[in-house]
Scaffold this motif. Structure first.
Motif, short mmCIF file in Angstrom:
data_model
loop_
_atom_site.label_atom_id
_atom_site.label_comp_id
_atom_site.label_asym_id
_atom_site.label_seq_id
_atom_site.Cartn_x
_atom_site.Cartn_y
_atom_site.Cartn_z
N TYR A 12 -3.00 6.92 -6.47
CA TYR A 12 -2.17 6.32 -5.90
C TYR A 12 -3.09 4.89 -5.89
CZ TYR A 12 -1.19 4.26 -0.96
OH TYR A 12 -0.43 3.84 0.14
N ALA A 43 3.72 11.10 -7.44
CA ALA A 43 3.81 10.12 -7.97
C ALA A 43 5.30 9.40 -8.69
CB ALA A 43 3.36 10.69 -9.78
N LEU A 54 -0.97 12.21 -2.91
CA LEU A 54 -0.54 11.86 -3.05
C LEU A 54 0.65 13.86 -3.12
CD1 LEU A 54 -1.52 11.22 -7.51
CD2 LEU A 54 -0.34 9.51 -5.64
#
Length: 336
Positions: A217, A286, A183
């Motif tokens: 993820y 995100a 991420l």
């Protein structure tokens, strides 16, 4: 010099030049007297400070060649610089929590700092750790270093350069995959990169084998399959997460939060990714994932998706079988 010439020289002296974190090492030299590390990534700031210390040969936290000041006054900074390094060479003074006073005091403080940072042959370098670079606006002699979170491209450059220094060739696809799995969290990216270097191989297969996907993820992967309408593969992905030890209620919460972000991204087109991340209190990576999934939906479909979550939440609170509820939810989302 005429008045207009002095004004132009003064403006040129105070012009803010921002150095990108990835460019810092090659631009560091003995002429730097003050650096402002500004931004929101603590890992990037620590690496920037480490680069300064390495270039100036300052390793020990002895309070003599390296000094840390917490919430100091201007006089504290001046005194630390004037005390010099015990062993010669440049002294690094690391300043945290500095607050610029307001009103009449502000101009006096800026004058003192400008005088300190424009000394010829200064044998010190003051490094400020600040959230906002504006704190030092109007102070002469300061170089500004952007320490905000790196985007995917910036992280890819860092991974590739670091691997090259270690004598390991990094496959571009594997580099991108590693950044996504983590991420874009540099503290984790750095750890996983070193793990792959120690393994001696940096390809896509090695990343899949050695790097654990951040659960966010994994939820993104599941959401992509749901959005594609492929019920069979979406169900297989959901069951796979359960097999890896994920809890149904935890998955419900993660999936719900993800779809809330997707809806927010879809309906907030006027906001930047960074602003949305700030509003929702999540990492920029995100939001990038949410944006990708949002492109596959219409706003009304996402409203129906959120309604499905409300219905599923009611079933879970009524203590219905969790696996049956989640299976129903995945099917419902995949057939909007």
């Amino acid at each position: 010099m005429c008045a207009s010439g002095k004004t132009a020289a003064k403006k040129a002296k105070r012009r803010k030049v921002v150095i990108k974190f990835l460019e810092l090492r090659e631009k560091l030299n003995d002429s730097f007297v003050a650096l402002c590390l500004f931004g929101n990534d603590g890992w990037v700031k620590q690496r920037a400070l480490s680069s300064v210390r390495q270039v100036y040969g300052v390793e020990a936290d002895d309070g003599m060649s390296f000094d840390t000041l917490d919430a100091p006054t201007t006089d504290d900074i001046v005194y630390a610089c004037m005390s010099g390094s015990l062993f010669g060479g440049k002294k690094v003074v690391f300043v945290r929590g500095f607050v610029m006073p307001q009103g009449k005091q502000m101009q006096e403080v800026k004058r003192k700092l400008s005088k300190l940072f424009t000394q010829d042959d200064a044998d010190y370098c003051v490094v400020f750790d600040l959230d906002n670079a504006k704190t030092l606006d109007g102070v002469d002699g300061v170089e500004f270093v952007d320490c905000n979170k790196l985007d995917g491209a910036g992280i890819g450059k860092w991974i590739t350069a670091y691997c090259r220094k270690q004598g390991v060739d990094a496959d571009p696809i594997a580099v991108r995959k590693l950044a996504e799995y983590c991420l874009c969290d540099m503290s984790r990216v750095a750890t996983e990169t070193q793990k792959l270097i120690d393994y001696g191989k940096f390809d896509s297969e090695s990343v899949d084998m050695l790097v654990h996907k951040d659960v966010e993820y994994a939820v993104y992967d599941l959401s992509k399959l749901i959005a594609s309408g492929n019920v069979q593969r979406a169900m297989a992905s959901y069951k796979g997460l359960l097999a890896q030890g994920e809890d149904n209620r935890a998955l419900f919460g993660l999936l719900y939060n993800f779809y809330r972000r997707v809806y927010y991204v879809k309906t907030s087109t006027e906001l930047t990714e960074d602003k949305i991340a700030e509003c929702l209190g999540v990492k920029r990576g995100a939001i990038m994932f949410a944006k990708d999934v949002a492109a596959r939906y219409k706003p009304m479909q996402l409203k129906r998706a959120l309604s499905a979550f409300v219905e599923a939440d009611g079933k879970l609170k009524a203590f219905l079988d969790e696996d049956e509820v989640m299976t129903w939810l995945v099917f419902r989302l995949a057939t909007l």
